[in-house]
Scaffold this motif. Structure first.
Motif, PDB file in Angstrom:
ATOM      1  N   ASN A  19      19.936  -5.886 -11.889  1.00 14.67           N
ATOM      2  CA  ASN A  19      19.188  -4.799 -11.264  1.00 14.67           C
ATOM      3  C   ASN A  19      18.647  -6.321  -9.901  1.00 14.67           C
ATOM      4  O   ASN A  19      17.995  -6.983 -10.290  1.00 14.67           O
ATOM      5  N   GLN A  36      13.508   4.278   1.724  1.00 12.88           N
ATOM      6  CA  GLN A  36      13.773   4.650   0.351  1.00 12.88           C
ATOM      7  C   GLN A  36      14.610   3.649   0.055  1.00 12.88           C
ATOM      8  O   GLN A  36      13.657   3.319  -1.176  1.00 12.88           O
ATOM      9  N   ALA A  37      14.848   3.060   0.596  1.00 11.10           N
ATOM     10  CA  ALA A  37      15.896   1.962  -0.052  1.00 11.10           C
ATOM     11  C   ALA A  37      14.963   0.700  -0.557  1.00 11.10           C
ATOM     12  O   ALA A  37      14.807   0.343  -1.393  1.00 11.10           O
ATOM     13  N   LYS A  39      11.455   0.911  -1.259  1.00 13.41           N
ATOM     14  CA  LYS A  39      11.430   1.737  -2.476  1.00 13.41           C
ATOM     15  C   LYS A  39      11.599   1.117  -3.575  1.00 13.41           C
ATOM     16  O   LYS A  39      11.333   1.321  -4.696  1.00 13.41           O
ATOM     17  N   LYS A  40      13.542   1.598  -3.370  1.00 21.39           N
ATOM     18  CA  LYS A  40      14.122   1.382  -4.589  1.00 21.39           C
ATOM     19  C   LYS A  40      14.505   0.002  -5.143  1.00 21.39           C
ATOM     20  O   LYS A  40      14.984  -0.205  -5.958  1.00 21.39           O
ATOM     21  N   LYS A  41      14.358  -0.060  -4.296  1.00 23.07           N
ATOM     22  CA  LYS A  41      14.175  -1.908  -4.708  1.00 23.07           C
ATOM     23  C   LYS A  41      15.938  -2.186  -4.375  1.00 23.07           C
ATOM     24  O   LYS A  41      16.109  -3.302  -4.782  1.00 23.07           O
ATOM     25  N   GLU A  42      16.145  -1.547  -3.129  1.00 27.78           N
ATOM     26  CA  GLU A  42      18.128  -1.751  -3.317  1.00 27.78           C
ATOM     27  C   GLU A  42      18.185  -2.541  -2.255  1.00 27.78           C
ATOM     28  O   GLU A  42      19.513  -3.358  -2.114  1.00 27.78           O
ATOM     29  N   ASN A  60      15.596  -8.793  -9.151  1.00 27.52           N
ATOM     30  CA  ASN A  60      14.290  -7.154  -8.684  1.00 27.52           C
ATOM     31  C   ASN A  60      13.456  -7.710 -10.503  1.00 27.52           C
ATOM     32  O   ASN A  60      12.352  -7.323 -10.635  1.00 27.52           O
TER      33      ASN A  60
END
Length: 72
Positions: A19, A36-37, A39-42, A60
């Protein structure tokens, strides 16, 4: 790319978590996709100060940063 190098990209070098997020540097143009990326922690924003030794990945789970960023 060797198997060991591929494995380093696919997991944290400290806790072995899969992760993690890619760190991007420089001034970014925000849009819905980037938001969005994040927020998704990408993706993690690395800031505008770019050096020769910037890490490429951030775990993460434990916060470790590793890898070598190649700046154009």
């Amino acid at each position: 790319m060797g198997n060991e190098e591929t494995q380093m990209m696919n997991q944290c070098s400290v806790c072995k978590s899969k992760n993690y997020a890619e760190i991007i540097y420089g001034l970014q143009s925000f849009n819905d996709e980037l938001e969005q990326a994040i927020k998704k922690k990408e993706i993690v924003l690395g800031g505008c100060l770019i050096t020769e030794h910037d890490p490429k990945w951030k775990c993460n789970k434990c916060g470790n940063r590793w890898g070598e960023q190649i700046h154009d």
